[in-house]
Design an enzyme around this catalytic site. Structure first.
Site, PDB file in Angstrom:
ATOM      1  N   ARG A  95     -11.536   8.411  -2.500  1.00  0.00           N
ATOM      2  CA  ARG A  95     -11.923   9.803  -2.218  1.00  0.00           C
ATOM      3  C   ARG A  95     -13.442   9.959  -2.177  1.00  0.00           C
ATOM      4  O   ARG A  95     -13.997  10.570  -1.265  1.00  0.00           O
ATOM      5  CB  ARG A  95     -11.312  10.708  -3.299  1.00  0.00           C
ATOM      6  CG  ARG A  95     -11.079  12.124  -2.842  1.00  0.00           C
ATOM      7  CD  ARG A  95     -10.500  12.950  -3.977  1.00  0.00           C
ATOM      8  NE  ARG A  95      -9.279  12.401  -4.541  1.00  0.00           N
ATOM      9  CZ  ARG A  95      -8.779  12.744  -5.732  1.00  0.00           C
ATOM     10  NH1 ARG A  95      -9.405  13.634  -6.478  1.00  0.00           N
ATOM     11  NH2 ARG A  95      -7.670  12.195  -6.176  1.00  0.00           N
ATOM     12  N   GLU A 149      -0.149  -3.339   4.596  1.00  0.00           N
ATOM     13  CA  GLU A 149      -1.272  -2.386   4.665  1.00  0.00           C
ATOM     14  C   GLU A 149      -1.341  -1.683   6.012  1.00  0.00           C
ATOM     15  O   GLU A 149      -1.074  -2.297   7.041  1.00  0.00           O
ATOM     16  CB  GLU A 149      -2.591  -3.151   4.492  1.00  0.00           C
ATOM     17  CG  GLU A 149      -3.260  -2.987   3.170  1.00  0.00           C
ATOM     18  CD  GLU A 149      -3.758  -1.588   2.863  1.00  0.00           C
ATOM     19  OE1 GLU A 149      -3.885  -0.760   3.774  1.00  0.00           O
ATOM     20  OE2 GLU A 149      -4.026  -1.322   1.683  1.00  0.00           O
ATOM     21  N   ASP A 150      -1.736  -0.415   6.003  1.00  0.00           N
ATOM     22  CA  ASP A 150      -1.928   0.303   7.276  1.00  0.00           C
ATOM     23  C   ASP A 150      -3.404   0.490   7.607  1.00  0.00           C
ATOM     24  O   ASP A 150      -3.727   1.044   8.657  1.00  0.00           O
ATOM     25  CB  ASP A 150      -1.268   1.686   7.232  1.00  0.00           C
ATOM     26  CG  ASP A 150      -2.025   2.643   6.331  1.00  0.00           C
ATOM     27  OD1 ASP A 150      -2.413   2.225   5.211  1.00  0.00           O
ATOM     28  OD2 ASP A 150      -2.249   3.791   6.744  1.00  0.00           O
ATOM     29  N   SER A 163      -2.478   0.733  -4.314  1.00  0.00           N
ATOM     30  CA  SER A 163      -2.982   1.890  -3.549  1.00  0.00           C
ATOM     31  C   SER A 163      -4.333   2.351  -4.083  1.00  0.00           C
ATOM     32  O   SER A 163      -4.608   2.240  -5.274  1.00  0.00           O
ATOM     33  CB  SER A 163      -1.971   3.037  -3.677  1.00  0.00           C
ATOM     34  OG  SER A 163      -2.536   4.242  -3.241  1.00  0.00           O
ATOM     35  N   ALA A 164      -5.147   2.906  -3.190  1.00  0.00           N
ATOM     36  CA  ALA A 164      -6.440   3.468  -3.605  1.00  0.00           C
ATOM     37  C   ALA A 164      -6.276   4.881  -4.167  1.00  0.00           C
ATOM     38  O   ALA A 164      -7.207   5.441  -4.742  1.00  0.00           O
ATOM     39  CB  ALA A 164      -7.381   3.513  -2.405  1.00  0.00           C
ATOM     40  N   SER A 165      -5.085   5.436  -3.996  1.00  0.00           N
ATOM     41  CA  SER A 165      -4.910   6.861  -4.312  1.00  0.00           C
ATOM     42  C   SER A 165      -4.726   7.126  -5.805  1.00  0.00           C
ATOM     43  O   SER A 165      -3.954   6.446  -6.482  1.00  0.00           O
ATOM     44  CB  SER A 165      -3.698   7.412  -3.564  1.00  0.00           C
ATOM     45  OG  SER A 165      -3.479   8.750  -3.955  1.00  0.00           O
ATOM     46  N   ASP A 190       0.870  -1.164   0.000  1.00  0.00           N
ATOM     47  CA  ASP A 190       0.000   0.000   0.000  1.00  0.00           C
ATOM     48  C   ASP A 190       0.920   1.232   0.000  1.00  0.00           C
ATOM     49  O   ASP A 190       2.118   1.110   0.283  1.00  0.00           O
ATOM     50  CB  ASP A 190      -0.849  -0.066   1.281  1.00  0.00           C
ATOM     51  CG  ASP A 190      -1.680   1.162   1.480  1.00  0.00           C
ATOM     52  OD1 ASP A 190      -2.411   1.536   0.549  1.00  0.00           O
ATOM     53  OD2 ASP A 190      -1.599   1.760   2.572  1.00  0.00           O
ATOM     54  N   LEU A 191       0.399   2.402  -0.326  1.00  0.00           N
ATOM     55  CA  LEU A 191       1.253   3.599  -0.352  1.00  0.00           C
ATOM     56  C   LEU A 191       1.089   4.440   0.917  1.00  0.00           C
ATOM     57  O   LEU A 191       1.983   4.498   1.763  1.00  0.00           O
ATOM     58  CB  LEU A 191       0.921   4.443  -1.591  1.00  0.00           C
ATOM     59  CG  LEU A 191       1.725   5.739  -1.692  1.00  0.00           C
ATOM     60  CD1 LEU A 191       3.196   5.473  -1.948  1.00  0.00           C
ATOM     61  CD2 LEU A 191       1.165   6.640  -2.793  1.00  0.00           C
ATOM     62  N   ASP A 192      -0.092   5.078   1.028  1.00  0.00           N
ATOM     63  CA  ASP A 192      -0.314   6.013   2.135  1.00  0.00           C
ATOM     64  C   ASP A 192      -0.269   5.280   3.469  1.00  0.00           C
ATOM     65  O   ASP A 192      -1.072   4.377   3.713  1.00  0.00           O
ATOM     66  CB  ASP A 192      -1.685   6.688   1.997  1.00  0.00           C
ATOM     67  CG  ASP A 192      -1.770   7.593   0.779  1.00  0.00           C
ATOM     68  OD1 ASP A 192      -0.843   8.390   0.595  1.00  0.00           O
ATOM     69  OD2 ASP A 192      -2.756   7.508   0.031  1.00  0.00           O
ATOM     70  N   ASN A 233      -3.358   9.784  -6.653  1.00  0.00           N
ATOM     71  CA  ASN A 233      -2.137  10.596  -6.656  1.00  0.00           C
ATOM     72  C   ASN A 233      -0.881   9.742  -6.443  1.00  0.00           C
ATOM     73  O   ASN A 233       0.206  10.284  -6.232  1.00  0.00           O
ATOM     74  CB  ASN A 233      -2.224  11.644  -5.537  1.00  0.00           C
ATOM     75  CG  ASN A 233      -3.357  12.627  -5.762  1.00  0.00           C
ATOM     76  OD1 ASN A 233      -3.430  13.278  -6.808  1.00  0.00           O
ATOM     77  ND2 ASN A 233      -4.276  12.730  -4.811  1.00  0.00           N
ATOM     78  N   THR A 277       1.699   9.923   4.141  1.00  0.00           N
ATOM     79  CA  THR A 277       0.721  10.879   3.599  1.00  0.00           C
ATOM     80  C   THR A 277      -0.618  10.758   4.315  1.00  0.00           C
ATOM     81  O   THR A 277      -1.486  11.606   4.127  1.00  0.00           O
ATOM     82  CB  THR A 277       0.527  10.634   2.086  1.00  0.00           C
ATOM     83  OG1 THR A 277       0.590   9.238   1.858  1.00  0.00           O
ATOM     84  CG2 THR A 277       1.577  11.347   1.272  1.00  0.00           C
ATOM     85  N   LYS A 325     -11.116  -0.595  -1.849  1.00  0.00           N
ATOM     86  CA  LYS A 325     -10.881  -1.468  -0.704  1.00  0.00           C
ATOM     87  C   LYS A 325     -12.032  -1.245   0.277  1.00  0.00           C
ATOM     88  O   LYS A 325     -12.471  -0.105   0.401  1.00  0.00           O
ATOM     89  CB  LYS A 325      -9.560  -1.104  -0.003  1.00  0.00           C
ATOM     90  CG  LYS A 325      -8.319  -1.210  -0.878  1.00  0.00           C
ATOM     91  CD  LYS A 325      -7.111  -0.584  -0.143  1.00  0.00           C
ATOM     92  CE  LYS A 325      -5.896  -0.528  -1.057  1.00  0.00           C
ATOM     93  NZ  LYS A 325      -4.750   0.180  -0.485  1.00  0.00           N
ATOM     94  N   LYS A 372      -9.032   5.480   6.020  1.00  0.00           N
ATOM     95  CA  LYS A 372      -7.751   5.034   5.467  1.00  0.00           C
ATOM     96  C   LYS A 372      -7.970   3.927   4.442  1.00  0.00           C
ATOM     97  O   LYS A 372      -8.715   2.981   4.707  1.00  0.00           O
ATOM     98  CB  LYS A 372      -6.821   4.537   6.586  1.00  0.00           C
ATOM     99  CG  LYS A 372      -6.254   5.672   7.418  1.00  0.00           C
ATOM    100  CD  LYS A 372      -5.234   5.157   8.413  1.00  0.00           C
ATOM    101  CE  LYS A 372      -4.689   6.305   9.239  1.00  0.00           C
ATOM    102  NZ  LYS A 372      -3.816   5.815  10.326  1.00  0.00           N
ATOM    103  N   GLY A 373      -7.321   4.059   3.304  1.00  0.00           N
ATOM    104  CA  GLY A 373      -7.447   3.062   2.248  1.00  0.00           C
ATOM    105  C   GLY A 373      -8.736   3.164   1.458  1.00  0.00           C
ATOM    106  O   GLY A 373      -8.941   2.443   0.489  1.00  0.00           O
TER     107      GLY A 373
HETATM  108  P1  B16 Z   1      -6.636  10.169  -3.352  1.00  0.00           P
HETATM  109  P2  B16 Z   1      -3.712   4.004   0.090  1.00  0.00           P
HETATM  110  C1  B16 Z   1      -5.630   5.856   0.078  1.00  0.00           C
HETATM  111  O1  B16 Z   1      -4.346   5.447  -0.255  1.00  0.00           O
HETATM  112  C2  B16 Z   1      -5.650   6.632   1.377  1.00  0.00           C
HETATM  113  O2  B16 Z   1      -5.334   5.793   2.462  1.00  0.00           O
HETATM  114  C3  B16 Z   1      -7.006   7.232   1.607  1.00  0.00           C
HETATM  115  O3  B16 Z   1      -7.006   7.993   2.788  1.00  0.00           O
HETATM  116  C4  B16 Z   1      -7.366   8.110   0.399  1.00  0.00           C
HETATM  117  O4  B16 Z   1      -8.674   8.670   0.543  1.00  0.00           O
HETATM  118  C5  B16 Z   1      -7.322   7.254  -0.870  1.00  0.00           C
HETATM  119  O5  B16 Z   1      -6.023   6.712  -0.995  1.00  0.00           O
HETATM  120  C6  B16 Z   1      -7.614   8.066  -2.103  1.00  0.00           C
HETATM  121  O6  B16 Z   1      -6.580   8.975  -2.289  1.00  0.00           O
HETATM  122  O7  B16 Z   1      -7.613  11.164  -2.832  1.00  0.00           O
HETATM  123  O8  B16 Z   1      -5.206  10.670  -3.373  1.00  0.00           O
HETATM  124  O9  B16 Z   1      -7.052   9.569  -4.669  1.00  0.00           O
HETATM  125  O10 B16 Z   1      -3.617   3.953   1.581  1.00  0.00           O
HETATM  126  O11 B16 Z   1      -4.622   2.970  -0.529  1.00  0.00           O
HETATM  127  O12 B16 Z   1      -2.353   4.078  -0.578  1.00  0.00           O
HETATM  128 MG    MG Z   2      -2.816   3.155   3.382  1.00  0.00          MG
END
Ligand code: B16
Ligand code: MG
Length: 219
Positions: A49, A169-170, A114-116, A9-11, A118, A17, A145, A45-46
Site C-alpha cells: 500500500r 502470481e498475477d 500475499s502483500a495485502s 498469491d491472493l489478489d 487484508n 480483488t 515484492k 499489483k502485488g
Molecule cells: P492492502 P497480493 C497486493 O496483494 C495487491 O496486489 C496490491 O494491489 C495491494 O496494494 C497490496 O496487496 C496491499 O494490499 O492495501 O490490502 O494491504 O496480490 O500480493 O495478494
Molecule cells: Mg496479486
C-alpha cells in the site's frame, strides 16, 4: 511421496480483488487530480500500500506531508474495505477450488504469499482460511515484492527449500519475487505482461491436474 510447496498469491490469483484495488486507487488519484490508467495499475499489483501511493504521487508529481500521506492511505483502505465487505465464495476465481482440493488430496503443503494486510479478512469472507497450511501476508513482511521475502518465509513455514516451491502470481512484481527466490513462477493472467514467469496460464481452468502432477514429481 514427492512433496512440493505450493504458494498462492491472493489478489488476482485466488480472488479478483485486483479490480477493487484498481477502483480505490483510481478514485484516490483522480481526487488528487492525477490520471490513472490500467497500465499504471498493472505496476501496482502485488506492490504494498505504501509503495503504491508513493508511485501514484510520483506519477502525478505531487508530494504530501506525512500526515496527508497517512490520510490518503487510510482513505484508500476504507474505500477498498467497503468493496470487499460483501465478498462471498462466488468471488473465488475459476477453478481455484479444483486446484486446492487436488493438492490437499495429494497432501501437498499449501501457503498463501500475499502483500495485502487484508488477506486474512478476505480468506475468511470467501471461506478459504482453513485451506492453507501457512498464511504469510503484508502484516508478516518488512520488504515488498519484488523482494522475495514473503515467499521465502512461506517456504520456511512449509518446511520446504525454496527450489522445491511453486508460486502462482498475477503480478510482475510477484513473478520477479518468485524468480529471485529460486522458485518456479507460474503467471496467472496475460502472457505478454507476465513474460518473465516460467509458465503462464490465463486462469486456473488452463491448469490441468496432469500439469500439477508433473510439478509434484519434478526432480
Ligand atoms: P492492502 P497480493 C497486493 O496483494 C495487491 O496486489 C496490491 O494491489 C495491494 O496494494 C497490496 O496487496 C496491499 O494490499 O492495501 O490490502 O494491504 O496480490 O500480493 O495478494
Ligand atoms: Mg496479486
Amino acid at each position: 511421496m514427492n512433496k512440493k510447496g505450493f504458494i498462492f498469491d491472493l489478489d488476482g490469483v485466488i480472488v479478483d480483488t485486483a479490480k477493487y484495488h484498481f477502483l480505490a486507487w483510481k478514485k484516490l488519484a483522480n481526487d488528487l487530480g492525477i490520471d490513472f490508467t490500467e497500465h499504471q495499475n498493472e505496476q501496482l499489483k502485488g506492490v504494498s500500500r505504501v509503495k503504491s501511493l508513493e508511485k501514484i504521487l510520483d506519477w502525478g508529481g505531487i508530494s504530501l506531508s506525512d500526515e496527508a500521506f497517512q490520510y490518503q492511505m487510510n482513505k484508500k483502505n476504507t474505500d477498498y474495505l467497503s468493496c470487499i465487505e460483501t465478498m462471498k465464495e462466488n468471488e473465488i476465481l475459476v477453478d481455484v477450488p479444483k486446484v486446492l482440493t487436488f493438492l490437499k488430496k495429494e497432501q501437498q503443503p499449501i501457503a498463501l504469499g500475499s502483500a495485502s494486510k487484508n488477506a486474512r479478512k478476505i480468506l475468511k469472507k470467501v471461506a478459504l482460511y482453513e485451506s492453507f497450511d501457512s498464511i504469510v501476508d503484508g502484516t508478516n513482511v518488512s520488504k515488498a515484492k519484488p523482494d522475495p521475502e514473503v515467499f521465502l518465509i512461506a517456504a520456511k513455514d512449509l518446511d520446504m527449500e525454496p527450489n522445491e516451491c511453486i508460486v502462482f502470481e498475477d503480478s510482475i512484481a510477484g513473478v520477479q519475487a518468485a524468480n529471485k527466490a529460486d522458485m518456479i513462477s507460474i503467471g496467472i493472467g496475460d502472457q505478454e505482461v507476465l513474460n518473465e514467469a516460467n509458465f503462464v496460464f490465463k486462469d486456473f481452468s488452463e491448469v490441468s491436474i496432469e500439469f500439477l502432477k508433473q510439478l509434484i514429481n519434478k526432480q
